[in-house]
Design a protein around this motif. Structure first.
Motif, PDB file in Angstrom:
ATOM      1  N   GLU A 210       0.828  -1.212   0.000  1.00 26.24           N
ATOM      2  CA  GLU A 210       0.000   0.000   0.000  1.00 26.24           C
ATOM      3  C   GLU A 210       0.861   1.259   0.000  1.00 26.24           C
ATOM      4  O   GLU A 210       0.552   2.250  -0.689  1.00 26.24           O
ATOM      5  N   SER A 211       1.986   1.233   0.731  1.00 30.55           N
ATOM      6  CA  SER A 211       2.893   2.380   0.764  1.00 30.55           C
ATOM      7  C   SER A 211       3.549   2.594  -0.605  1.00 30.55           C
ATOM      8  O   SER A 211       3.627   3.726  -1.118  1.00 30.55           O
ATOM      9  N   GLU A 212       3.996   1.470  -1.208  1.00 33.14           N
ATOM     10  CA  GLU A 212       4.632   1.572  -2.521  1.00 33.14           C
ATOM     11  C   GLU A 212       3.636   2.043  -3.576  1.00 33.14           C
ATOM     12  O   GLU A 212       3.974   2.841  -4.469  1.00 33.14           O
ATOM     13  N   TYR A 213       2.402   1.565  -3.485  1.00 29.06           N
ATOM     14  CA  TYR A 213       1.369   1.968  -4.435  1.00 29.06           C
ATOM     15  C   TYR A 213       1.125   3.472  -4.360  1.00 29.06           C
ATOM     16  O   TYR A 213       0.989   4.148  -5.398  1.00 29.06           O
ATOM     17  N   GLU A 214       1.084   4.033  -3.145  1.00 27.62           N
ATOM     18  CA  GLU A 214       0.843   5.463  -2.982  1.00 27.62           C
ATOM     19  C   GLU A 214       1.946   6.273  -3.674  1.00 27.62           C
ATOM     20  O   GLU A 214       1.677   7.303  -4.300  1.00 27.62           O
ATOM     21  N   GLN A 215       3.182   5.807  -3.528  1.00 32.29           N
ATOM     22  CA  GLN A 215       4.302   6.520  -4.156  1.00 32.29           C
ATOM     23  C   GLN A 215       4.237   6.423  -5.685  1.00 32.29           C
ATOM     24  O   GLN A 215       4.398   7.421  -6.393  1.00 32.29           O
ATOM     25  N   LEU A 216       4.025   5.219  -6.203  1.00 35.00           N
ATOM     26  CA  LEU A 216       3.995   5.022  -7.650  1.00 35.00           C
ATOM     27  C   LEU A 216       2.804   5.723  -8.297  1.00 35.00           C
ATOM     28  O   LEU A 216       2.898   6.246  -9.408  1.00 35.00           O
ATOM     29  N   ASN A 217       1.685   5.719  -7.612  1.00 31.24           N
ATOM     30  CA  ASN A 217       0.467   6.293  -8.174  1.00 31.24           C
ATOM     31  C   ASN A 217       0.491   7.825  -8.169  1.00 31.24           C
ATOM     32  O   ASN A 217      -0.265   8.459  -8.909  1.00 31.24           O
ATOM     33  N   ILE A 222       4.839  13.990  -6.612  1.00 33.77           N
ATOM     34  CA  ILE A 222       6.034  13.862  -5.762  1.00 33.77           C
ATOM     35  C   ILE A 222       7.225  14.554  -6.425  1.00 33.77           C
ATOM     36  O   ILE A 222       7.999  15.274  -5.779  1.00 33.77           O
ATOM     37  N   MET A 223       7.365  14.332  -7.746  1.00 31.70           N
ATOM     38  CA  MET A 223       8.495  14.954  -8.482  1.00 31.70           C
ATOM     39  C   MET A 223       8.379  16.482  -8.456  1.00 31.70           C
ATOM     40  O   MET A 223       9.371  17.180  -8.273  1.00 31.70           O
ATOM     41  N   GLU A 224       7.159  16.997  -8.599  1.00 28.69           N
ATOM     42  CA  GLU A 224       6.967  18.448  -8.556  1.00 28.69           C
ATOM     43  C   GLU A 224       7.343  19.008  -7.184  1.00 28.69           C
ATOM     44  O   GLU A 224       8.023  20.048  -7.087  1.00 28.69           O
ATOM     45  N   LEU A 225       6.898  18.320  -6.142  1.00 34.77           N
ATOM     46  CA  LEU A 225       7.191  18.795  -4.788  1.00 34.77           C
ATOM     47  C   LEU A 225       8.676  18.705  -4.485  1.00 34.77           C
ATOM     48  O   LEU A 225       9.250  19.591  -3.821  1.00 34.77           O
ATOM     49  N   LEU A 226       9.325  17.644  -4.971  1.00 28.36           N
ATOM     50  CA  LEU A 226      10.777  17.513  -4.755  1.00 28.36           C
ATOM     51  C   LEU A 226      11.524  18.639  -5.462  1.00 28.36           C
ATOM     52  O   LEU A 226      12.485  19.212  -4.927  1.00 28.36           O
ATOM     53  N   ALA A 294       4.787  -0.066 -15.154  1.00 29.92           N
ATOM     54  CA  ALA A 294       4.795  -1.531 -15.061  1.00 29.92           C
ATOM     55  C   ALA A 294       4.773  -1.975 -13.600  1.00 29.92           C
ATOM     56  O   ALA A 294       4.021  -2.868 -13.204  1.00 29.92           O
ATOM     57  N   ARG A 295       5.630  -1.336 -12.788  1.00 26.92           N
ATOM     58  CA  ARG A 295       5.669  -1.691 -11.366  1.00 26.92           C
ATOM     59  C   ARG A 295       4.361  -1.302 -10.672  1.00 26.92           C
ATOM     60  O   ARG A 295       3.859  -2.033  -9.813  1.00 26.92           O
ATOM     61  N   LEU A 296       3.823  -0.137 -11.090  1.00 30.09           N
ATOM     62  CA  LEU A 296       2.550   0.295 -10.515  1.00 30.09           C
ATOM     63  C   LEU A 296       1.464  -0.732 -10.801  1.00 30.09           C
ATOM     64  O   LEU A 296       0.662  -1.065  -9.913  1.00 30.09           O
ATOM     65  N   GLU A 297       1.469  -1.266 -11.993  1.00 29.91           N
ATOM     66  CA  GLU A 297       0.472  -2.275 -12.351  1.00 29.91           C
ATOM     67  C   GLU A 297       0.665  -3.551 -11.532  1.00 29.91           C
ATOM     68  O   GLU A 297      -0.298  -4.175 -11.074  1.00 29.91           O
ATOM     69  N   THR A 298       1.940  -3.928 -11.342  1.00 24.98           N
ATOM     70  CA  THR A 298       2.238  -5.139 -10.554  1.00 24.98           C
ATOM     71  C   THR A 298       1.764  -4.986  -9.106  1.00 24.98           C
ATOM     72  O   THR A 298       1.112  -5.865  -8.538  1.00 24.98           O
ATOM     73  N   VAL A 299       2.146  -3.839  -8.504  1.00 20.68           N
ATOM     74  CA  VAL A 299       1.763  -3.594  -7.105  1.00 20.68           C
ATOM     75  C   VAL A 299       0.252  -3.543  -6.969  1.00 20.68           C
ATOM     76  O   VAL A 299      -0.338  -4.123  -6.038  1.00 20.68           O
ATOM     77  N   ASN A 300      -0.396  -2.851  -7.911  1.00 17.69           N
ATOM     78  CA  ASN A 300      -1.861  -2.749  -7.872  1.00 17.69           C
ATOM     79  C   ASN A 300      -2.508  -4.132  -7.991  1.00 17.69           C
ATOM     80  O   ASN A 300      -3.482  -4.450  -7.301  1.00 17.69           O
ATOM     81  N   GLY A 301      -1.924  -4.978  -8.839  1.00 14.35           N
ATOM     82  CA  GLY A 301      -2.451  -6.345  -9.020  1.00 14.35           C
ATOM     83  C   GLY A 301      -2.320  -7.178  -7.751  1.00 14.35           C
ATOM     84  O   GLY A 301      -3.243  -7.915  -7.363  1.00 14.35           O
ATOM     85  N   GLN A 302      -1.139  -7.064  -7.086  1.00 14.52           N
ATOM     86  CA  GLN A 302      -0.925  -7.819  -5.856  1.00 14.52           C
ATOM     87  C   GLN A 302      -1.869  -7.364  -4.739  1.00 14.52           C
ATOM     88  O   GLN A 302      -2.420  -8.179  -3.986  1.00 14.52           O
TER      89      GLN A 302
END
Length: 550
Positions: A210-217, A222-226, A294-302
């Motif tokens: 859930e934490s990783e999904y929030e970051q990827l999604n 996040i990039m703008e704020l950084l 791709a990773r976002l899709e994987t995490v979302n699927g899991q």
């Protein structure tokens, strides 16, 4: 043995308190005097159910106490099992309250009626017309045969192995039932297990995903704020680091003018170092953040897989899914190995069956060995009791199933007259014949096992003369090894007692009460004379009474 009996406020009894000795005791009295009332009171303290009709005075409670010396009865196990204090001189007490409720006590400890009844059955065997009918029951007949066969140890070993057999057979049946039901569910359980096994189930995985999904999604935000943060720190004119560098220079110069400025300078230096470190880490993070569909899709699927499984199994955590997976694994493994387990259990049952069969054969052989002796003893005793042609046909045959007392069917047939067909006791023997057969069997049992106090209630009804004399002698012989009571109308039997009690009615005021007292020698002669010739006692009746006592 019964040493004392106290009855208060029961039926026609106001208050009776009598003491008994060992040996043979006879109890006599006119018809209606209350001998059955006395026996009824004793039955209550032995566990018989009671009601308000038991009370003589319905405003007062009924109290019945019976004291027993049980030192020779080996009953400590019964007392321990039922959490009772053991005493060699044990008192059983029964109270019936005016409300209709009753209470039971053993050595002043409250007990249930079942416990009182269980203890009473071990202390007194009350022989009545109802108990005579037990003679026609197969289990009782086998008990007689086993007493002569000295089968006690064989029966104990048999029963222990039979319990093992029942336990093992039940375990086998449980496995077979499980197999029958599990076969229907096996495919479905296997599917569920594989589905859970394929899911990424480990403690904490849901929180991590859930934490990783929030970051990827939210990577663009996040990039703008950084970038904004980086700009705020590093802008050449307005950046935090530049302004802090100016502040650092100012306080560094101030530190030369006193310790208080030096302390402020150190704090400013620390702020600058921390801000510079943040800027460096922010740069590092900013360079590493990039969109990864791709990773976002994987995490979302899991995650969706976990959510779907939780909904399917109606749970709310990965931990619960892990428990379900483990349970399914056990079920799947159990059914996949059930044939092997059933085969092993069948072998165990087969082996125990052989052992039970071995003991059953020992019991049967011992029974068959004593049957000729039993038949001879019964026929000789009944000959003396006026049944010269009485014969028995007793056979022990193997049964098809294990029973609580062996694996035998007993044929116990009787013929009272020469030339008559053999038949079951309950069909061919009269009440008087059954009573004489039962007395004979009790006498035989008394020689081979320790019986409790025996109370015969008019077992001599319907006989007279020499036969009643012989019945008295049998009870007298039994009393050499046990305490025997006989409630009787026959002087021949009454005279055989070592002590004799008379039950009689006594009128007091407008009421009548039943009393009981021990007779001395002269009183016994008078009582026997009355039993022989009625109230008008003749000298010949007195002489006959003296002769009976001698």
């Amino acid at each position: 043995m019964l040493t004392n009996l106290s009855i208060q406020n029961y039926a026609l009894i106001d208050d009776v308190n009598v003491s008994f000795s060992d040996g043979f005791t006879t109890i006599t009295g006119e018809t209606g005097a209350g001998k059955s009332i006395l026996l009824g009171g004793l039955s209550l303290v032995l566990g018989k159910r009671a009601d308000l009709s038991s009370l003589k005075n319905e405003a007062q409670k009924c109290i019945i106490e019976a004291e027993f010396n049980i030192s020779k009865y080996q009953m400590k196990g019964f007392f321990n099992t039922n959490d009772l204090d053991y005493e060699d001189d044990t008192i059983l007490r029964r109270e019936i309250l005016p409300s209709g409720k009753s209470r039971a006590f053993v050595n002043d400890s409250p007990v249930t009626l079942d416990i009182l009844r269980g203890l009473g059955a071990r202390l007194v065997d009350v022989h009545s017309q109802h108990q005579t009918l037990r003679l026609t029951e197969n289990d009782f007949q086998l008990k007689v045969v086993d007493a002569l066969a000295e089968n006690k140890e064989n029966l104990q070993a048999y029963k222990e192995h039979l319990e093992l057999h029942k336990s093992a057979s039940k375990a086998l049946q449980d496995l077979m039932d499980f197999q029958a039901n599990a076969n229907k569910e096996h495919d479905y359980n296997s599917f569920l297990f594989k589905e859970l096994e394929a899911a990424p189930l480990k403690i904490g995985i849901q929180e991590e995903l859930e934490s990783e999904y929030e970051q990827l999604n939210n990577v663009e935000q996040i990039m703008e704020l950084l970038s904004e943060g980086h700009q705020l720190l590093n802008n050449e004119q307005l950046g935090v680091l530049g302004r802090l560098a100016d502040l650092k220079r100012v306080f560094q110069n101030l530190s030369d003018f006193g310790s208080s400025y030096s302390a402020l300078n150190e704090r400013v230096q620390s702020i600058f170092i921390e801000a510079d470190d943040i800027a460096t880490e922010l740069e590092h993070i900013k360079d590493g953040v990039e969109a990864n569909p791709a990773r976002l899709e994987t995490v979302n699927g899991q995650l969706q897989q976990l959510y779907d499984l939780q909904k399917k199994h109606q749970v709310s955590s990965v931990e619960a899914l892990i428990d379900i997976r483990n349970h399914l694994a056990e079920q799947v493994d159990a059914i996949e190995n059930i044939e092997e387990k059933i085969k092993a259990r069948e072998g165990e049952v087969k082996e125990i069956t052989k052992q039970v069969e071995t003991w059953a054969i020992k019991i049967r052989e011992a029974r068959n060995a004593v049957i000729p002796k039993l038949k001879l003893m019964l026929q000789e005793s009944l000959y003396a009791l006026g049944m010269p042609s009485a014969t028995f046909k007793i056979e022990v045959n193997s049964s098809t199933s294990f029973k609580s007392n062996g694996k035998d069917d007993l044929t116990f047939l009787f013929s009272a007259n020469k030339g008559s067909d053999y038949g079951e006791l309950k069909k061919v023997a009269s009440g008087g014949e059954l009573s004489r057969i039962m007395l004979t069997i009790k006498a035989i049992l008394a020689k081979y096992e320790q019986l409790p106090t025996m109370m015969f209630d008019e077992i001599d009804t319907g006989v007279s003369g020499e036969i009643s004399n012989r019945m008295g002698e049998i009870m007298q012989e039994m009393s050499k090894t046990m305490q025997v009571f006989s409630i009787t109308h026959l002087p021949q039997v009454a005279s055989k007692g070592q002590q004799q009690f008379k039950v009689f009615k006594e009128e007091k005021g407008e009421g009548t009460s039943t009393q009981m007292r021990k007779l001395n020698a002269d009183e016994r002669i008078k009582e026997l004379a009355e039993m022989l010739g009625g109230k008008s006692i003749s000298e010949s009746a007195m002489a006959h009474a003296r002769q009976l006592l001698q």
